[in-house]
Write a protein that holds these residues in place. Structure first.
Motif, PDB file in Angstrom:
ATOM      1  N   GLY A 296       0.376  -1.135  -0.107  1.00  0.00           N
ATOM      2  CA  GLY A 296       0.212  -0.423  -0.256  1.00  0.00           C
ATOM      3  C   GLY A 296       1.266   1.361  -0.435  1.00  0.00           C
ATOM      4  N   LEU A 297       1.930   0.916   0.754  1.00  0.00           N
ATOM      5  CA  LEU A 297       3.059   2.387   0.820  1.00  0.00           C
ATOM      6  C   LEU A 297       3.595   2.807  -0.742  1.00  0.00           C
TER       7      LEU A 297
ATOM      8  N   ALA B 213      -3.098  10.062  -2.409  1.00  0.00           N
ATOM      9  CA  ALA B 213      -1.496   9.624  -1.690  1.00  0.00           C
ATOM     10  C   ALA B 213      -1.851   9.968   0.197  1.00  0.00           C
ATOM     11  N   LEU B 214      -2.734  10.953  -0.143  1.00  0.00           N
ATOM     12  CA  LEU B 214      -2.684  11.429   0.802  1.00  0.00           C
ATOM     13  C   LEU B 214      -4.008  11.041   1.616  1.00  0.00           C
ATOM     14  N   THR B 215      -4.937  10.099   0.776  1.00  0.00           N
ATOM     15  CA  THR B 215      -5.965   9.642   1.237  1.00  0.00           C
ATOM     16  C   THR B 215      -5.142   8.521   2.020  1.00  0.00           C
ATOM     17  N   GLN B 216      -4.464   7.543   0.870  1.00  0.00           N
ATOM     18  CA  GLN B 216      -4.510   6.210   1.168  1.00  0.00           C
ATOM     19  C   GLN B 216      -3.628   5.977   1.470  1.00  0.00           C
TER      20      GLN B 216
ATOM     21  N   THR C 115      -3.192  -7.566  -8.496  1.00  0.00           N
ATOM     22  CA  THR C 115      -4.298  -8.594  -8.707  1.00  0.00           C
ATOM     23  C   THR C 115      -4.323 -10.364  -8.448  1.00  0.00           C
ATOM     24  N   ALA C 116      -3.230 -10.201  -9.300  1.00  0.00           N
ATOM     25  CA  ALA C 116      -2.454 -11.938  -8.470  1.00  0.00           C
ATOM     26  C   ALA C 116      -2.374 -12.839  -7.360  1.00  0.00           C
TER      27      ALA C 116
ATOM     28  N   TYR D  98      -6.026  -2.129  -3.615  1.00  0.00           N
ATOM     29  CA  TYR D  98      -4.944  -1.872  -4.256  1.00  0.00           C
ATOM     30  C   TYR D  98      -4.947  -1.433  -5.972  1.00  0.00           C
ATOM     31  N   ALA D  99      -4.673  -2.752  -6.655  1.00  0.00           N
ATOM     32  CA  ALA D  99      -5.238  -3.361  -8.384  1.00  0.00           C
ATOM     33  C   ALA D  99      -5.597  -2.463  -8.203  1.00  0.00           C
ATOM     34  N   THR D 100      -7.034  -2.475  -7.894  1.00  0.00           N
ATOM     35  CA  THR D 100      -8.682  -1.277  -8.522  1.00  0.00           C
ATOM     36  C   THR D 100      -7.699  -0.626  -8.623  1.00  0.00           C
ATOM     37  N   ASN D 101      -7.704   0.450  -7.341  1.00  0.00           N
ATOM     38  CA  ASN D 101      -7.637   1.561  -6.974  1.00  0.00           C
ATOM     39  C   ASN D 101      -6.145   1.925  -8.179  1.00  0.00           C
ATOM     40  N   LEU D 102      -5.329   1.931  -8.118  1.00  0.00           N
ATOM     41  CA  LEU D 102      -4.448   1.958  -8.829  1.00  0.00           C
ATOM     42  C   LEU D 102      -5.228   2.333 -11.028  1.00  0.00           C
TER      43      LEU D 102
END
Ligand code: NA
Ligand code: NA
Lengths: 953, 506, 135, 175, 89, 138
Positions: A634-635, A650-653, F13-14, F37-41
């Protein structure tokens, strides 16, 4: 209109008995009778018109788009059947009043009966075949209730279900058939359909329609091989059997065949399907009837046989056969209803319906016996009763019929059936009423009260009357019915007892002789019968249903076995497969967008991310570690957002990341810290391999899609937002302006989601404090060793310093969010986490005591503030969430901006703080619950500056 | 400016917030708030229904930003219908729930309000990312309601439900992303204009996104093979909650109808009628699997759950024909199946509440209090849901059979629809016989007393009465639905209304 | 002047990078957690301090903005780094109970707080508190 | 809740609104740092925020941190800053050039004369940030500090240096 | 000159982050990994600052600030978890 | 750069899917967050990639990245935060209720799904100084 009323009266009447039962059984029966009588009277009031050859109609557009009309018409056939239904219905109502026992819920019975009656009347009066379907299925449903009336009897319940299943299946087939038929004819109205014979019979869909409609008729009328349900429906109280299974419902199939006769009959398909089925049914059922020891069973198979007879006649397709069919329907209704009631009397008075336990009742029940003899003789086809006449007509037609080029086989088989018919009829009379009196009747038999024998007696009178004076008593009726059935075809027939010496008479005589001989040699015949195989249809049906249920269960519970992994594997496979399939099914060309160079640091970040993912996967059973490592992924995503021009993201995450980690760690306190060995790769390599393959394919798909997307140019709406952000939204941070203004509605929804999440969490946790879970929690002790200091001094000091600092940062991020990266959400998380730090350092008890805010109220007020900001615009007749802003100037301070978006963002802030704090604080309350002895009053374990062993505030 | 359009979203949001704040400690107050709000929602929905009946599309530009830049609510006949349906079901279920279910955990009423907020928003929004947001609202409220009252199985089923939907939400975003990446818009009406212009090179991305989105809606609509969440969820959810959830599967169906007629319909060029080849087979399999499940069910709730799956199969297979006539039939069936399923879940709860630990499991047990009445209600509801006459299920089935006649797959559809009806009949008669008849075969024992409160029965009876009205007024209702379908299949009106929405002051 | 600024900025950047690297090298190279702890707490913090100082000078010198908010991050890191280290050390001691025997005595009646608590728990007097619903 | 008296507030109005005046000023300063530019408006907002925040957070920090001399505090900061740089050079040398086996790793116990939690915290922090030492634990009564030394052949000397260089100075700053 | 310095800075910090990753992979103890992540966060802050210098923008300042704040908080949370199991008690 | 982002999305995703398919609630939650994370990216990437073009209007900015995907991702992050919180707590409640953290409903599919390790653990007295202290009352 009176037609509609005739149909409606039973349904309206059905409301009364169940409600009136408190008024007494007789009142209950009387109300039922009144409605039936009313309907019957109305029907009769229309009779003259029908006899004049008119057709009475009534119609109401129900669902015109479909051609479904609530339209009724009354012609001879309808009149005949409706009369039969209502007339016999009245007798049954009276009979049942005396038949049913004290503890039988009589109101319910009459309600069911009236429902059924209404449905039947509906069937025979419907002008619209879709409407007919409605009533058709209603008869199945109401008969289901009637058959299962004695709920305590397994035979009743099973019989009801079997009847419903078989007739229901037929009904469904018929739906299809009727829809096809209506489509061919261009209308669902019978009056139209009956004029479309040529079109229908010429249509390529004629055969499917015919087969489907016949499936409905045959199941309803218990034609072979669907005959088996009827005998099992005999578990119903005898009035039901007498009504449904002799006089009315089973005749619905016959009715429909007769109704459709003008358009469907006369073809080869019709002949072979209908006549053959009828013939086989007649023969097979008659044969079985002979060996039934249950009176009602015998009558039931007899009924099947007679239904076959009528079917066969209809199948012959000649007008004369149709007349015979109609006439036999009438005759059968009279003698069979009488016999059913008769059997009911025997059962009621002697206490059994088992022929083997009966005999010699003649003297004990003379009235009953007399009626049985007359009706039985009619059933056997003996003169001078009505059964004889129609049977003669049948044999006459049979003799004339050529089946697959064979001129005698139908007659021969029909005669054989007649032999059986004679035999079982006599068996009914002789084995029950004749012979020596027995000493072991379950009850002491005697004739029943008049209310019980009068109804059958009335029918018996009819049996004789029609037999003696067929043309007088039944002639006009048969004529008008036959005209309706045959569509007015001219024919020459004569209803009479004596037609002279004909081949039919000879066959009749043969039947009587052979039948009596068979009865005389009953023991031997029966032995021969028992030596042969008898496939028991019920067993087969039961087995079929059992297999179906088992298969259904295997399939359903095998597939839906409660395994989330399986569900997700299915779903993810579907997503992946469908995604790939859709992609490769459509045209695609490689993108041409100019690519960005990769910064070395970006490559390093990529390595970190991939390493983090791999490590998370490798370590998933070591849970704290998995959280930590996934957190680094996540970082890196945050870093990517920074690098790729998305500071707000970035701030939100990063804020969300920390809140999530704290939340997960709080939960992990109670959860196992280590995944079980059984979930390791070694324990189940196949599953891990399978999941791994799926994961890799899905990952490749996502990577491919991302690549396809990133390498091509696209259009977007961004120019509008960039152009209007400052002028229209009053902010330079376009992302924030989108969030609080352009798409503020999304954000309104989003904070609601967070609020709801917190409420859900609260409800989940609060519920865990009580009951079984609460007791478990109280008895719980930590599963890992705990260090001694709970509230370390250094941490307390550090968090005290951090709190105002963090709040300041929060305020800063909040206030500048509209113009620079930041905003209400991030600010809220900063403030919440700073607050949570106080909880972490000084403990739940200490911190919660110092927080004067009610988090629930905070969530609610946040949503309200956001909504009020939005609604403020509505006062000015602007849409919800219309924003406004202005630049103001104050001396000293200089120019500053005020925007309504700020108020909206305040709502966001309040909701988010409330939600995060409610969730986290309540999660930590759980921990306190497990060890209530450790509530702290002071902020730190030990304060060296305080005098020892003295309480600190 | 007609603000009525925002009310179906704003009223539950505000009432929900007030319930969280003010009415938290006072159950009477909470119930009064909640019921008042639901009644208001029915009234509002009725108003919108009347408004929409003139055939024009009303829009509401939030924040006064014009489409496609801002979020626009759009009310056409379909939306109005769904709103009314949701409100009526919601009111019925709420009346049932305030008889005690609402006290078995915290925050029932706010969650209920927010649930309706999400549902109403999904029906009104004209923006497919905003649709995602409302999906999430209705989902997260449903998570809370699903586990209301707690209990091991329920919470575990809740976890499954949540996890499945989280995966679904991820795919939703991915699909939205794919579509946005090639069309550059989030507005459904704008999308309808952009899709035909998408060059061939970008079709793969567009269509992948669209098909994935279809599959996401299919998750909500419980279509095989993404239906697995439903039986466990519905059968383990509190009775009234399961009843309310009957509308949630319809949100999926609504979204499919809305988006794939509007944006991937006749005008969509290479992507025209994109959904049909995927939807039809899946829906038919769903129909079969659902009805087989009815036969195999081990509890009344499970039976109702599988009946929901089956009915979704029937509904969506009809939708998949993508003709005006079929859509009208599907909508009729949608109204029917929503109310019927909701009622059935309430009845299952009536039974479960009276049978102690056995709950609604299909095993014979002692007679229950008010057994006769409940049996009658069950019988009527079962008739409705199996599509037997005289109730709306039968009418709906006839309409469907009639409407799909022209489809090339008509034979298949007819056979499966009719055959599965039979399976359902067998299943329901088995269940009813076991639950309501067999107890009479057991030695009579004392019937456990149960409060004979009128309210639950009024709620169930009211919903059944709705079914009866739907049957009696099938003609006018269907005529209205035909207009609704016609409006859908002539999307120009919708597109013009949405994109022509003035941007207010700006 | 510009060169001087550039020089200062460059030196700060290089020093920052260097110290950060040293800190991380130490973390890899040193043999056990407690020794490793020394590296990042000091070197890495100084490294990031260097970068922040460089930024401050850079923006003040080249962009003309007086950029002092970097001070905040620096101060923050200097405040928090030792506390992080302190707790990592404590947690490490707790995780490795065998290290307890190697610790010197506190010289007090009580042991180290990670392992021993005060004999008289002065703050556990109202158990009702946890049961009181926290809304 | 009944068992515990409510947290009563006996402070004067001034104390209530400015419970930690220095903290409030500090916050204003920090606010200006955050803003990264000077404006009167910003300053005003800063003051308002600082007052509100210190009022809001005063419950969590009920005891004022009494600092006797701010001048000494500042000079202490300077000292530490210098020591941090030195410490880094030392540690760098040890890390890069000293084989791990040759490190003279030791535990050192620092008996504390400081009593204020704030002071102890600052001392522990200082020790960690300065040459070769990391403060690892406090004694349960908070009166000894456990220090880990990376390379301390002479523990006596280490203890003396920590006490003289830091603790003595802190004693003049904190009570 | 600054460009070269930045390049060196990026190189050194990237290498440092990779070393952190190595420690994260190797462990051995949980606290080693926490320390690795803690250090990684600080190095990343430095990277962000250098990136800001390179791009001549201060827009990443808040990100760096929050990284610092939240890095510290999560480290403390992990420590508390190891020490007490219950992060908030 | 595009390749790095695309492949990173694929890898996350994997990993996410692999973890989502595990048998215990905890890895499933972790998997979901990787998937998120994958989805958001991915959603962010629909605005395509750009360096130093943040969507903050300023005089000296040459170009801006598409701000809309960022706003969408922000909403998505917040929503998935709420969702994650709920699923974590629900998993916890399920564990407290059933005594195991298996994702399956108890039944034939996974015998383990009916275990109750909470029961055994409740009896086991953990020897820890803190735990001991908790029991002592003045
Ligand atoms: Na948003
Ligand atoms: Na923002």
């Amino acid at each position: 209109m009176s037609l509609v009323l005739i149909v409606l009266l039973p349904f309206i009447g059905a409301l009364f008995p169940a409600l009136m039962i408190r008024a007494g059984r007789s009142a209950c029966a009387a109300s039922t009778l009144v409605f039936t009588l009313l309907a019957f009277a109305l029907l009769m009031s229309n009779a003259p018109a029908v006899f004049r050859g008119e057709v009475v109609t009534a119609s109401w557009d129900w669902l015109p788009a479909l051609g479904l009309q609530a339209s009724f018409f009354l012609d001879g056939l309808g009149l005949f059947f409706a009369g039969l239904i209502l007339g016999i219905g009245m007798l049954i109502i009276v009979y049942a009043r005396f038949y049913l026992a004290k503890d039988d819920p009589m109101g319910v019975f009459y309600t069911y009966l009236l429902l059924f009656q209404g449905a039947m009347v509906g069937v025979v009066l419907s002008d619209n075949i879709l409407l007919l379907l409605v009533f058709w299925e209603l008869t199945s449903l109401s008969s289901f209730l009637l058959i299962g009336y004695w709920k305590h009897l397994p035979e009743g319940r099973q019989g009801a279900r079997m009847a419903l299943t078989v007739t229901g299946a037929g009904g469904l087939a018929m739906i299809a058939g009727m829809l096809i038929l209506g489509d061919i004819a261009g209308s669902y109205n019978l009056t139209d359909i009956l004029h479309s014979k040529e079109a229908i019979q010429a249509s390529p869909l004629y055969l499917p329609a015919l087969v489907l409609i016949l499936a409905g008729c045959f199941t309803k009328s218990a034609q072979f091989p669907f005959h088996f349900w009827l005998p099992h429906a005999m578990a119903a109280p005898t009035p039901v059997s007498a009504y449904l299974h002799s006089a009315t419902m089973v005749k619905a199939g016959l009715f429909l065949m007769a109704r459709m006769w003008p358009v469907l009959a006369g073809t080869t398909e019709w002949f072979y399907l209908v006549a053959t089925t009828g013939l086989v049914t007649m023969l097979v059922a008659a044969g079985i009837a002979l060996f039934k020891d249950d009176l009602k069973g015998l009558l039931a198979y007899s009924t099947v046989s007679h239904l076959g007879l009528v079917t066969m006649l209809l199948g012959f397709g000649t007008p004369l056969a149709a007349v015979a069919a109609v006439f036999h329907i009438l005759n059968h209704a009279t003698f069979k209803a009488a016999l059913f009631m008769n059997a009911g009397i025997v059962d009621h008075e002697a206490g059994t319906r088992d022929i083997r336990r009966l005999g010699g009742l003649l003297q004990l029940m003379p009235v009953t016996a007399t009626m049985a003899m007359v009706a039985g003789a009619s059933m056997a086809g003996l003169p001078p009763f009505n059964g004889f006449i129609s049977k003669e007509m049948m044999l006459h037609e049979a003799v004339d019929t050529v089946w697959l080029g064979n001129g005698w086989i139908v007659a021969a088989l029909a005669t054989l059936a007649a032999c059986f018919s004679v035999a079982y009829s006599f068996r009914y009379v002789v084995h029950v009423f004749f012979g020596p009196r027995r000493s072991d009747y379950p009850h002491k038999p005697h004739d029943p009260p008049a209310g019980m024998w009068l109804p059958p007696a009335l029918l018996v009178v009819l049996v004789v009357a029609i037999g003696l004076f067929p043309d007088t008593v039944a002639g006009p009726l048969v004529a008008v019915v036959a005209r309706a059935v045959t569509g007015g075809a001219l024919m020459d027939y004569h209803l009479a007892l004596w037609h002279g010496v004909t081949p039919a008479l000879g066959l009749s005589a043969v039947a009587v002789v052979v039948g009596l001989a068979a009865l005389a040699a009953y023991a031997r015949v029966r032995a021969a019968w028992q030596a042969g195989p008898h496939p028991e249809a019920k067993a087969m049906f039961d087995a079929f249903i059992a297999v179906a249920e088992t298969l259904a269960q295997r399939m359903t519970h095998g597939v839906h076995n409660g395994s989330l992994q399986r569900y997700l594997a299915f779903a993810l496979t579907a997503f992946t497969a469908v995604g790939f399939a859709a992609f490769f099914n459509a045209p695609h060309a490689a993108g041409t967008r100019e690519l960005l160079p990769a910064h070395p640091a970006a490559i390093v970040a990529w390595v970190l991310l991939v390493g983090g993912c791999a490590l998370t996967v490798a370590l998933f059973r070591r849970r704290v570690l998995a959280v930590l490592v996934a957190g680094t992924v996540g970082l890196i995503v945050c870093v990517a957002f920074i690098y790729l021009s998305a500071p707000d993201l970035a701030l939100t995450q990063i804020s969300v990341e920390v809140a999530t980690v704290i939340l997960i760690l709080l939960a992990l306190y109670f959860l196992p810290k280590q995944g079980p060995a059984s979930s390791s790769v070694r324990a189940d390599p196949v599953r891990h391999l399978r999941d791994g393959v799926l994961a890799v394919i899905a990952g490749l798909g996502m990577a491919g899609a991302s690549w396809a997307m990133l390498t091509r140019d696209g259009t977007s709406l961004s120019h509008y937002y960039l152009e209007n952000s400052v002028s229209g939204g009053g902010g330079t941070n376009v992302v924030n302006v989108i969030l609080v203004d352009f798409r503020g509605f999304d954000t309104f929804g989003e904070i609601t989601v967070l609020g709801i999440a917190a409420l859900t969490i609260y409800a989940l946790l609060d519920g865990a404090l009580f009951g079984r879970v609460g007791r478990r929690l109280s008895a719980w002790s930590p599963d890992l060793p705990q260090s001694a200091d709970r509230h370390p001094l250094i941490m307390v000091v550090a968090t005290r310093v951090m709190l105002p600092l963090a709040m300041l940062v929060g305020a800063y991020i909040f206030l500048r969010g509209h113009n620079q990266p930041g905003g209400g959400f991030i600010a809220a998380l900063v403030v919440s986490i700073a607050l949570i730090m106080q909880y972490m350092a000084s403990g739940f008890g200490w911190a919660a005591h110092r927080v004067k805010v009610n988090y629930h109220a905070m969530i609610g007020s946040g949503v309200l503030v956001a909504a009020a900001t939005g609604a403020g615009a509505m006062v000015l007749d602007q849409p919800f969430l219309t924003s406004t802003f202005g630049h103001f100037h104050l001396p000293l301070v200089g120019e500053f901006e005020l925007a309504s978006a700020m108020a909206f963002d305040t709502g966001v802030f309040l909701t988010v703080v409330g939600a995060v704090m409610l969730a986290l604080a309540n999660l930590s309350r759980m921990g306190r619950w497990t060890s209530p002895g450790t509530i702290n009053k002071s902020a730190m374990d030990v304060d060296p500056s305080a005098p020892p062993h003295k309480e600190q505030a | 400016m007609n603000h009525v359009l925002i009310l179906p979203i704003l009223v539950p949001a505000v009432v929900g917030a007030l319930l969280v704040m003010a009415a938290r400690y006072d159950r009477v107050l909470a119930r009064v708030f909640s019921v008042t709000s639901m009644v208001a929602m029915v009234a509002i929905a009725l108003g919108l229904f009347v408004i929409a009946s003139d055939g024009s599309v009303r829009t509401y530009a939030l924040g006064a930003w014009p489409a496609p830049f801002g979020i626009v609510l759009a009310l056409d006949r379909l939306s109005a219908l769904m709103l009314l349906l949701g409100a009526v079901l919601g009111l019925g279920v709420l009346l049932y729930a305030i008889n005690g279910w609402d006290l078995r955990g915290k925050h029932f009423h706010p969650l209920y309000q927010f649930q309706l907020m999400g549902i109403n928003g999904a029906f009104l929004t004209g923006d497919f990312f905003n649709l995602f947001v409302f999906f999430e609202i209705l989902l997260i409220a449903s998570y809370g309601l699903m586990v209301h009252g707690g209990g091991g199985l329920r919470v575990k089923a809740g976890v499954q439900y949540v996890v499945t939907n989280l995966v679904g939400s991820s795919v939703f975003l991915i699909a939205v992303g794919m579509i946005y990446s090639v069309t550059g818009t989030l507005n459904m009406a704008d999308l309808a204009l952009k899709v035909p212009q998408v060059p061939a090179a970008d079709q793969a991305l567009l269509q992948t996104g669209a098909v994935l989105l279809l599959l996401v809606f299919a998750v909500k609509a419980a279509l095989v093979p993404v239906h697995f969440w439903l039986p466990g969820t519905y059968a383990n959810a509190p009775g009234p909650v399961a009843a309310l959830f009957a509308i949630m599967t319809k949100v999926g169906a609504y979204s499919i109808i809305r988006l794939y007629v509007l944006a991937f319909g006749a005008e969509a060029g290479a992507a025209a009628w994109l959904a049909a080849p995927w939807l039809l087979p899946a829906a038919l399999v769903t129909l079969v699997l659902g009805m087989i499940g009815v036969l195999a069910a081990r509890s009344l709730g499970q039976m109702a759950s599988f009946a929901v799956i089956g009915s979704m199969g029937l509904l969506l297979s009809t939708v998949a024909v993508f003709t005006e006539q079929a859509t009208a039939a599907a909508l009729y069936y949608l109204i029917h199946s929503t109310l019927a399923a909701g009622t059935l879940f309430l009845i299952a709860d009536l039974v479960a509440e009276r049978r102690g630990l056995l709950r609604d499991r299909l095993v014979p047990a002692a007679r229950i209090a008010q057994g006769g009445l409940i049996a009658t209600l069950f019988f009527v509801a079962a008739i409705a849901i199996t599509g037997m006459p005289p109730l709306s299920g039968f009418v709906g089935k006839l309409l469907v059979l009639d409407a799909v006649r022209a489809s090339t797959h008509a034979t298949w559809m007819w056979s499966l629809i009719l055959a599965t009806s039979l399976i359902a009949i067998v299943g329901f008669s088995r269940g009813g016989s076991l639950l309501f008849w067999k107890p009479h075969a057991l030695p009579p024992g004392p019937v456990a007393a149960h409060r004979a409160d009128a309210l639950p029965f009024v709620a169930v009876g009211g919903l059944l009465a709705c079914l009866a009205l739907l049957t009696v007024f099938a003609g006018p209702v269907h005529a209205w639905l035909e207009l609704a379908a016609a409006q859908l299949y002539a999307p120009a009106g919708y597109i013009e209304a949405v994109l022509g929405t003035a941007g207010g002051l700006r | 002047m510009e060169f001087l600024l550039e020089l200062v900025v460059s030196v700060l950047i290089v020093l920052g990078g260097f110290f950060a690297l040293v800190g991380s090298v130490g973390m890899v190279k040193l043999p056990d957690l407690l020794t490793r702890l020394h590296a990042p707490t000091k070197a890495t913090t100084l490294g990031v301090g260097g970068a922040l100082a460089a930024s401050m000078v850079f923006f003040a010198g080249f962009e003309g903005d007086l950029s002092i908010h970097e001070v905040l991050i620096t101060a923050f890191l200097f405040l928090t780094a030792p506390i992080s280290a302190h707790f990592i050390a404590k947690a490490h001691l707790h995780e490795h109970a065998e290290l307890r025997d190697g610790l010197p005595p506190t010289g007090r009646a009580q042991g180290w707080s990670t392992f021993d608590s005060l004999p008289d728990p002065d703050d556990e007097d109202d158990g009702d508190d946890a049961r009181a619903a926290h809304h | 809740m009944a068992a515990r008296p409510p947290v009563t507030d006996t402070r004067s109005r001034f104390e209530r609104w400015l419970p930690h005046p220095w903290l409030t000023l500090m916050l204003v300063l920090l606010w200006m740092l955050l803003l990264n530019e000077f404006s009167v408006g910003g300053l005003l907002v800063g003051f308002v925020l600082a007052i509100v925040i210190s009022r809001l957070t005063s419950q969590f920090w009920p005891e004022r941190p009494p600092i006797k001399s701010y001048r000494k505090a500042l000079s202490y900061l300077g000292l530490v800053a210098w020591d941090v740089v030195v410490a880094n050079l030392q540690v760098t040398r040890l890390i890069l050039f000293r084989p791990a086996a040759r490190l003279d790793v030791r535990w050192v116990v620092l008996p504390l004369e400081l009593r204020s939690p704030e002071a102890i915290t600052v001392l522990a922090g200082t020790i960690t940030m300065t040459p070769g030492t990391v403060s690892c634990d406090l004694s349960a009564d908070g009166r000894s500090l456990l220090v880990h030394c990376l390379d301390a052949p002479d523990t006596e000397e280490a203890v003396r240096q920590m006490k003289d260089r830091y603790e003595a100075r802190l004693k003049e700053i904190f009570p | 000159m600054i460009t070269h310095a930045l390049n060196f800075g990026f190189f050194a910090l990237s290498l440092a982050v990779l070393l952190n990753l190595w420690r994260l992979l190797r462990g051995p103890s949980l606290m080693d990994r926490v320390l690795a992540v803690d250090t990684m966060v600080i190095n990343i802050i430095a990277l962000i600052i250098l990136f800001g210098i390179q791009q001549r923008t201060t827009i990443f300042f808040e990100a760096a600030l929050l990284f610092a704040m939240f890095g510290f908080i999560s480290t403390v949370a992990y420590c508390r978890f190891v020490l007490r199991g219950d992060v908030i008690e | 750069m595009e390749f790095l982002v695309a492949s990173a999305i694929g890898v996350m995703t994997a990993a996410g899917i692999y973890l989502v398919l595990r048998t215990r609630t905890f890895p499933v939650v972790i998997g979901l967050s990787l998937l998120t994370y994958a989805t958001n990216l991915f959603l962010f990437a629909t605005g395509r990639l750009a360096i130093n073009q943040p969507p903050v209007i300023s005089a000296d900015a040459a170009a801006y990245i598409d701000p809309l995907p960022q706003a969408l991702v922000l909403t998505a992050i917040v929503i998935s935060f709420g969702m994650t919180a709920v699923v974590v707590v629900m998993a916890l409640r399920a564990y407290l209720e059933t005594g195991n953290d298996h994702v399956d409903l108890p039944g034939d599919a996974s015998p383990e799904a009916s275990d109750d390790d909470w029961k055994q653990r409740g009896r086991k007295q953990t020897a820890g100084p803190g735990a001991k202290k908790g029991g002592v009352r003045a």
